[in-house]
Design an enzyme around this catalytic site. Structure first.
Site, PDB file in Angstrom:
ATOM      1  N   ARG A 129      28.641  11.027   5.889  1.00  0.00           N
ATOM      2  CA  ARG A 129      29.481   9.847   5.693  1.00  0.00           C
ATOM      3  C   ARG A 129      30.812   9.963   5.680  1.00  0.00           C
ATOM      4  O   ARG A 129      31.715   9.181   6.214  1.00  0.00           O
ATOM      5  CB  ARG A 129      29.016   9.520   4.122  1.00  0.00           C
ATOM      6  CG  ARG A 129      27.534   8.907   3.976  1.00  0.00           C
ATOM      7  CD  ARG A 129      27.137   8.399   2.669  1.00  0.00           C
ATOM      8  NE  ARG A 129      25.926   8.986   2.221  1.00  0.00           N
ATOM      9  CZ  ARG A 129      25.535   9.649   1.098  1.00  0.00           C
ATOM     10  NH1 ARG A 129      26.268   9.844   0.328  1.00  0.00           N
ATOM     11  NH2 ARG A 129      24.290   9.795   1.033  1.00  0.00           N
ATOM     12  N   GLU A 167      20.030   5.255  -1.064  1.00  0.00           N
ATOM     13  CA  GLU A 167      18.832   5.878  -0.183  1.00  0.00           C
ATOM     14  C   GLU A 167      18.631   7.222  -0.698  1.00  0.00           C
ATOM     15  O   GLU A 167      17.361   7.596  -1.171  1.00  0.00           O
ATOM     16  CB  GLU A 167      18.761   5.773   1.235  1.00  0.00           C
ATOM     17  CG  GLU A 167      18.639   4.366   1.734  1.00  0.00           C
ATOM     18  CD  GLU A 167      18.790   4.425   3.368  1.00  0.00           C
ATOM     19  OE1 GLU A 167      18.114   3.730   4.005  1.00  0.00           O
ATOM     20  OE2 GLU A 167      19.699   4.959   3.777  1.00  0.00           O
ATOM     21  N   GLU A 168      19.686   7.943  -0.717  1.00  0.00           N
ATOM     22  CA  GLU A 168      19.558   9.441  -1.343  1.00  0.00           C
ATOM     23  C   GLU A 168      19.095   9.325  -2.733  1.00  0.00           C
ATOM     24  O   GLU A 168      18.201  10.115  -3.104  1.00  0.00           O
ATOM     25  CB  GLU A 168      20.749  10.197  -0.829  1.00  0.00           C
ATOM     26  CG  GLU A 168      21.023  11.468  -1.441  1.00  0.00           C
ATOM     27  CD  GLU A 168      22.205  12.222  -1.208  1.00  0.00           C
ATOM     28  OE1 GLU A 168      22.325  13.564  -1.159  1.00  0.00           O
ATOM     29  OE2 GLU A 168      23.335  11.905  -0.678  1.00  0.00           O
ATOM     30  N   GLY A 169      19.690   8.642  -3.468  1.00  0.00           N
ATOM     31  CA  GLY A 169      19.257   8.857  -4.823  1.00  0.00           C
ATOM     32  C   GLY A 169      17.977   8.223  -5.198  1.00  0.00           C
ATOM     33  O   GLY A 169      17.386   8.821  -5.880  1.00  0.00           O
TER      34      GLY A 169
END
Length: 409
Positions: A129, A167-169
């Site tokens: 990112r 999304e990662e979390g």
């Protein structure tokens, strides 16, 4: 005039053939019923391309599903040697080459006949990112090289992309709750059920370049940008998730270097080193960190000779203080709430992270396969059928031999 011995022998054998053949046919038709074969196994692979390193996770699940979602287990995990793929911005070809050893290992685990239908993904997190924000061209070149390498293997590559912080979390939240059986559980009755009494857990993650917090709130989530919806095992979940870019251990290091000249590690590894992962109260954790950080350098070296890297040893103090500040001052976990925090690297022999949650959510989009039905019968009847078939064949062979070779004088 009586029959010849040859005719008598052949006649007796023909009688045996007829009787045993009829018995075999009757047994073959008795007790036959439809039987469902056990479901086949599906495989999936996910590269977790973090800011500091990359790992390949190989998952498997039965071809049938439970209320639309697969029951997934981790078959293997492989750590890619070297730094995260964002570190190869100046030499993107090496980013692709770094994945080969783990891909080679995966090909020895997944059956050859299933490799081409194995969905394979590469998900990059905060490191990529940041690289995309700094230089999108270099980020695209890195993705092109890792994609080219994966496409050289006989797998169903579905692409490389950057996960959002949400999304990662949220995928990490799925992983935690799945592994700790708050979403689905195998009951004593032999069925998969949703545990009614289980409390859905929140998830905290400290990566190299970002930190995430995700939980299911009791009230309404007013900011839609922090809301994620999932349907898992027939149940709907609406969770709050937020990612703080640049507040991971490595990026926090860069921001604090000018003032502190120190470095950082992650939640689990730092507190594990300080023996603080056993549910100690906040007061004990605070005292332990202060006690460690007030030791002299030579005393630390003498106390921890197994720490080969001196840089790693002197990172534990500022890292511990950063974690304590983030959780206590940032996320507002006070003395009473602190006991609800659990520091873990694995659960149910599976690595904790976003990759498993990603695959669990992915299985919602992969059609389930209906179990294959075959005809079968009880073991005893099947054995008796085989016996009379063999007897019929032996009698027929003996009759042929007598007819052709026996010439009584």
């Amino acid at each position: 005039m009586g029959s010849s011995p040859k005719a008598v022998a052949v006649g007796c054998l023909l009688a045996v053939i007829v009787v045993s053949g009829i018995i075999a046919l009757i047994l073959a038709a008795v007790g036959v019923k439809g039987v469902y074969l056990p479901p086949g196994t599906k495989y999936g692979m996910v590269f977790d391309a973090g800011s500091s390193h990359t790992a390949l996770y190989i998952y498997q699940w039965p071809a049938d599903k439970e209320n639309g979602t697969g029951i997934v287990s981790q078959a293997e995990a492989c750590t890619v040697q070297g730094p995260g793929i964002s570190s190869y911005a100046e030499n993107p070809a090496n980013a692709g080459a770094s994945l080969r050893a783990c891909l080679d290992k995966a090909m020895t685990i997944i059956p050859v006949e299933q490799q081409r239908e194995t969905p394979t993904y590469l998900g990059a997190t905060a490191g990529m990112r940041l690289l995309r924000e700094q230089n999108s061209t270099k980020a695209d070149l890195v993705f092109a090289e890792v994609s080219k390498t994966i496409q050289q293997y006989p797998v169903d590559f579905r692409g490389a992309r950057i996960l959002t912080g949400n999304e990662e979390g949220s995928f990490g939240w799925i992983t935690i709750n799945y592994l700790l059986e708050t979403l689905v559980k195998f009951s004593f009755a032999g069925k998969w059920i949703r545990p009614q009494s289980a409390e859905v857990l929140g998830a905290l993650d400290l990566g190299g370049a970002s930190t995430q917090i995700t939980f299911q709130p009791s009230g309404t989530i007013e900011d839609n940008s922090t809301k994620v919806f999932f349907r898992l095992y027939g149940t709907n979940y609406s969770v709050y998730t937020h990612s703080y870019l640049c507040y991971g251990r490595d990026q926090a290091l860069k921001m604090l270097l000018a003032a502190l000249r120190k470095a950082f590690s992650g939640f689990y590894y730092t507190f594990y080193f300080l023996n603080l992962t056993n549910g100690q109260p906040l007061s004990v954790i605070n005292a332990t960190i202060w006690g460690f950080c007030t030791k002299g350098w030579k005393e630390l070296q003498a106390s921890f000779p197994q720490e080969e890297s001196h840089s790693r040893l002197h990172n534990y103090c500022p890292s511990a203080f950063y974690i304590l500040t983030l959780l206590h001052e940032g996320y507002k976990f006070d003395e009473q709430m602190w006991s609800s925090i659990h520091f873990r690297q694995q659960a149910a022999d599976t690595d904790i992270g976003w990759a498993l949650g990603y695959v669990l959510n992915l299985t919602n989009m992969i059609p389930a396969e209906a179990p294959e039905q075959v005809k079968g019968q009880q073991r005893g009847l099947w054995a008796a059928t085989i016996f009379f078939i063999v007897l019929t064949a032996a009698a027929a062979l003996l009759a042929i031999l007598i007819q052709c070779l026996w010439n009584p004088t």
